[in-house]
Motif scaffolding. Structure first.
Motif, PDB file in Angstrom:
ATOM      1  N   ALA A 189       0.888  -1.357  -0.016  1.00 57.54           N
ATOM      2  CA  ALA A 189      -0.002   0.150  -0.073  1.00 57.54           C
ATOM      3  C   ALA A 189       1.009   1.201  -0.052  1.00 57.54           C
ATOM      4  CB  ALA A 189      -0.772   0.125   1.249  1.00 57.54           C
ATOM      5  N   ALA A 190       0.386   2.207  -0.880  1.00 60.99           N
ATOM      6  CA  ALA A 190       1.203   3.507  -0.771  1.00 60.99           C
ATOM      7  C   ALA A 190       1.085   4.156   0.565  1.00 60.99           C
ATOM      8  CB  ALA A 190       0.623   4.326  -2.068  1.00 60.99           C
ATOM      9  N   GLY A 194      -5.408   5.861   1.469  1.00 65.39           N
ATOM     10  CA  GLY A 194      -6.547   5.073   2.356  1.00 65.39           C
ATOM     11  C   GLY A 194      -6.237   3.523   2.325  1.00 65.39           C
ATOM     12  N   ALA A 195      -5.315   3.037   1.643  1.00 66.62           N
ATOM     13  CA  ALA A 195      -5.163   1.540   1.558  1.00 66.62           C
ATOM     14  C   ALA A 195      -4.065   1.218   2.525  1.00 66.62           C
ATOM     15  CB  ALA A 195      -4.625   1.275   0.079  1.00 66.62           C
ATOM     16  N   GLU A 196      -3.247   2.101   3.071  1.00 63.20           N
ATOM     17  CA  GLU A 196      -2.531   1.825   4.003  1.00 63.20           C
ATOM     18  C   GLU A 196      -3.151   1.120   5.482  1.00 63.20           C
ATOM     19  OE1 GLU A 196       1.586   3.916   5.778  1.00 63.20           O
ATOM     20  OE2 GLU A 196      -0.104   5.074   5.326  1.00 63.20           O
ATOM     21  N   GLY A 197      -2.726   0.052   5.664  1.00 62.29           N
ATOM     22  CA  GLY A 197      -3.219  -0.398   6.797  1.00 62.29           C
ATOM     23  C   GLY A 197      -4.630  -1.314   6.560  1.00 62.29           C
ATOM     24  N   VAL A 260      -2.751   1.399  -4.119  1.00 65.76           N
ATOM     25  CA  VAL A 260      -1.841   0.253  -3.972  1.00 65.76           C
ATOM     26  C   VAL A 260      -0.982  -0.176  -5.226  1.00 65.76           C
ATOM     27  CG1 VAL A 260      -3.948  -0.877  -2.768  1.00 65.76           C
ATOM     28  CG2 VAL A 260      -3.755  -1.026  -4.998  1.00 65.76           C
ATOM     29  N   LEU A 261       0.210  -0.528  -4.896  1.00 63.78           N
ATOM     30  CA  LEU A 261       1.079  -0.813  -5.944  1.00 63.78           C
ATOM     31  C   LEU A 261       0.937  -2.306  -6.154  1.00 63.78           C
ATOM     32  CD1 LEU A 261       4.284   0.359  -4.126  1.00 63.78           C
ATOM     33  CD2 LEU A 261       2.798   1.723  -5.754  1.00 63.78           C
ATOM     34  N   LEU A 262       0.696  -2.516  -7.730  1.00 61.12           N
ATOM     35  CA  LEU A 262       0.174  -4.005  -7.942  1.00 61.12           C
ATOM     36  C   LEU A 262       1.484  -4.731  -8.760  1.00 61.12           C
ATOM     37  CD1 LEU A 262      -3.388  -3.333  -9.471  1.00 61.12           C
ATOM     38  CD2 LEU A 262      -2.615  -4.502  -7.201  1.00 61.12           C
ATOM     39  N   ASP A 263       1.618  -5.894  -8.742  1.00 58.81           N
ATOM     40  CA  ASP A 263       2.494  -6.690  -9.657  1.00 58.81           C
ATOM     41  C   ASP A 263       1.303  -7.573 -10.625  1.00 58.81           C
ATOM     42  OD1 ASP A 263       4.231  -8.049 -11.037  1.00 58.81           O
ATOM     43  OD2 ASP A 263       4.656  -9.503  -9.310  1.00 58.81           O
ATOM     44  N   PRO A 264       0.792  -6.834 -11.723  1.00 60.77           N
ATOM     45  CA  PRO A 264       0.092  -7.659 -12.478  1.00 60.77           C
ATOM     46  C   PRO A 264       0.723  -8.803 -13.297  1.00 60.77           C
ATOM     47  CG  PRO A 264       0.632  -5.646 -13.518  1.00 60.77           C
ATOM     48  CD  PRO A 264       1.355  -5.937 -12.342  1.00 60.77           C
ATOM     49  N   GLU A 265       0.044 -10.186 -13.379  1.00 61.71           N
ATOM     50  CA  GLU A 265       0.429 -11.061 -14.284  1.00 61.71           C
ATOM     51  C   GLU A 265      -0.634 -11.349 -15.458  1.00 61.71           C
ATOM     52  OE1 GLU A 265       1.488 -15.866 -13.809  1.00 61.71           O
ATOM     53  OE2 GLU A 265       1.355 -14.609 -11.923  1.00 61.71           O
ATOM     54  N   TYR A 266      -0.109 -11.122 -16.618  1.00 60.24           N
ATOM     55  CA  TYR A 266      -1.221 -11.276 -17.687  1.00 60.24           C
ATOM     56  C   TYR A 266      -1.138 -12.662 -18.492  1.00 60.24           C
ATOM     57  CZ  TYR A 266      -0.708  -6.289 -17.269  1.00 60.24           C
ATOM     58  OH  TYR A 266      -0.393  -4.972 -16.573  1.00 60.24           O
TER      59      TYR A 266
END
Length: 394
Positions: A189-190, A194-197, A260-266
């Motif tokens: 979460a950045a 609001g995503a933190e925690g 949020v930081l994402l690691d997308p897998e396509y």
């Protein structure tokens, strides 16, 4: 044939009757005129200035210089780069779907930077850069705001290039109507959002406000309908179990931001391989995406035209601004392009700086860039949006 050197003889010319010239000689008893103190000071000052200028010309300067870099045709091929053969490999290779030949060129553009990590420029180079329309001189920290080594710079550039190629593939296939299923795993979460925690590393996003999201473009499209600052319910899978998380959104680039930081897998329905050596950074994304679109469509969109361009591209097809666009336009013109596709957000840097002989089209999405490509190929360019028009409207 030989010539006798008579330059030591005091005659007016060699082609006319030779007439002696009266060469004055110093008369005995007449004193030589001495330089005044003011003249001595002037000569000394000029000599010191000349020495100082010569030293400065070879002294490293705290500047970086941008110049037009090489361009590459995304519909063409590049040397294999093994140093042992002249084998060429296509920049874009596609398998799993029918491809079609193209009659024109789509040239990605680059900027060469001198100075900064790994090298210095001299004041002589800086002076030359200031007098050239094709070059841009800026303080090193304006181009490299953070201390970085040349090795780190190269690694970052390659990582950005790989990411842009992946985003270009998703954007192009989505533009053509394909769905690219995506596993969207949370990395973190950045901080301060609001995503933190609330979200945790390893959460997999599967829904937003109760609606399934199976692809990254679907998630971004859903966020387009959210007012920044509103709460959303983020459906995730956490350690194999479903969970609903309430997240307060923030303000992103023209849309609500999850934080949020994402690691997308396509899971690509069509295999796209992009191979490009010795070029880094994210700014070729839009031209890669256009190249994929052109190869996968039977229409001859370009009609033989040479079109260059630049711009990042998001998975949902949004084209973003880049640096060095003035140098990229000159590089495009140098390599035969008649048209240039520029990100709309770069129009302030484009307006008033377009080289003679180059038409520039303002684009903000891959769909707009695709339409522009087709219009240029068809010779129907009168209605295309330009940066000059955007600037006048502003």
């Amino acid at each position: 044939m030989s010539f006798e050197d008579r330059s030591h003889q005091p005659y007016a010319s060699y082609g006319q009757a030779l007439a002696p010239i009266d060469v004055p000689r110093a008369r005995e008893g007449v004193p030589h005129r001495r330089m005044s103190p003011r003249s001595v000071t002037l000569v000394a000052s000029l000599l010191a200035t000349a020495i100082l200028a010569a030293v400065l010309m070879v002294t490293p300067a705290p500047y970086a210089i941008r110049t037009p870099g090489p361009t590459e045709d995304t519909l063409g091929a590049q040397d294999a780069g093994d140093g042992q053969s002249a084998t060429e490999v296509p920049l874009i290779e596609i398998s799993g779907a029918e491809t079609y030949p193209a009659s024109g060129e789509l040239r990605l553009t680059t900027v060469s930077v001198f100075g900064g990590p790994g090298g210095d420029v001299l004041f002589g180079d800086v002076l030359w850069g200031w007098t050239s329309q094709e070059r841009s001189v800026q303080p090193v920290e304006a181009i490299f705001p953070e201390p970085i080594t040349s090795e780190e710079q190269q690694e970052q550039g390659q990582a950005q290039m790989l990411s842009s190629q992946e985003s270009a593939s998703v954007a192009a296939l989505t533009e053509l109507g394909y769905e690219v299923p995506t596993t969207m795993t949370v990395v973190a979460a950045a901080e301060g959002t609001g995503a933190e925690g609330v979200v945790e590393e390893g959460d997999v996003i599967v829904a937003l406000d109760g609606k399934p999201v199976d692809t990254y473009p679907q998630l971004l499209a859903a966020l387009d309908d959210v007012t920044p600052g509103d709460d959303v319910v983020l459906g995730v899978e956490r350690e194999g179990e479903p969970a609903d998380l309430t997240v307060t959104t923030g303000q992103g680039d023209d849309r609500a931001l999850l934080g949020v930081l994402l690691d997308p897998e396509y899971d690509f329905p069509v295999d796209v391989t992009i191979q490009l050596e010795d070029i880094g950074g994210p700014s070729a994304g839009s031209m890669f995406a256009l190249g994929i679109v052109d190869l996968l469509t039977p229409e001859d969109e370009l009609g033989g035209a040479v079109v260059a361009g630049t711009g990042t591209v998001d998975v949902d097809g949004r084209i973003g601004p880049i640096g060095g666009i003035e140098q990229k336009m000159y590089g495009a013109l140098r390599d035969g392009a008649g048209w240039f596709l520029a990100p709309s957000d770069n129009c302030p840097q484009v307006a008033g700086h377009v080289p003679d002989g180059l038409g520039v089209v303002s684009v903000s999405t891959l769909a707009e860039a695709r339409d522009a490509m087709g219009a240029i190929g068809a010779g129907e360019t009168s209605g295309l949006p330009t940066c000059e028009a955007d600037a006048a409207g502003a």
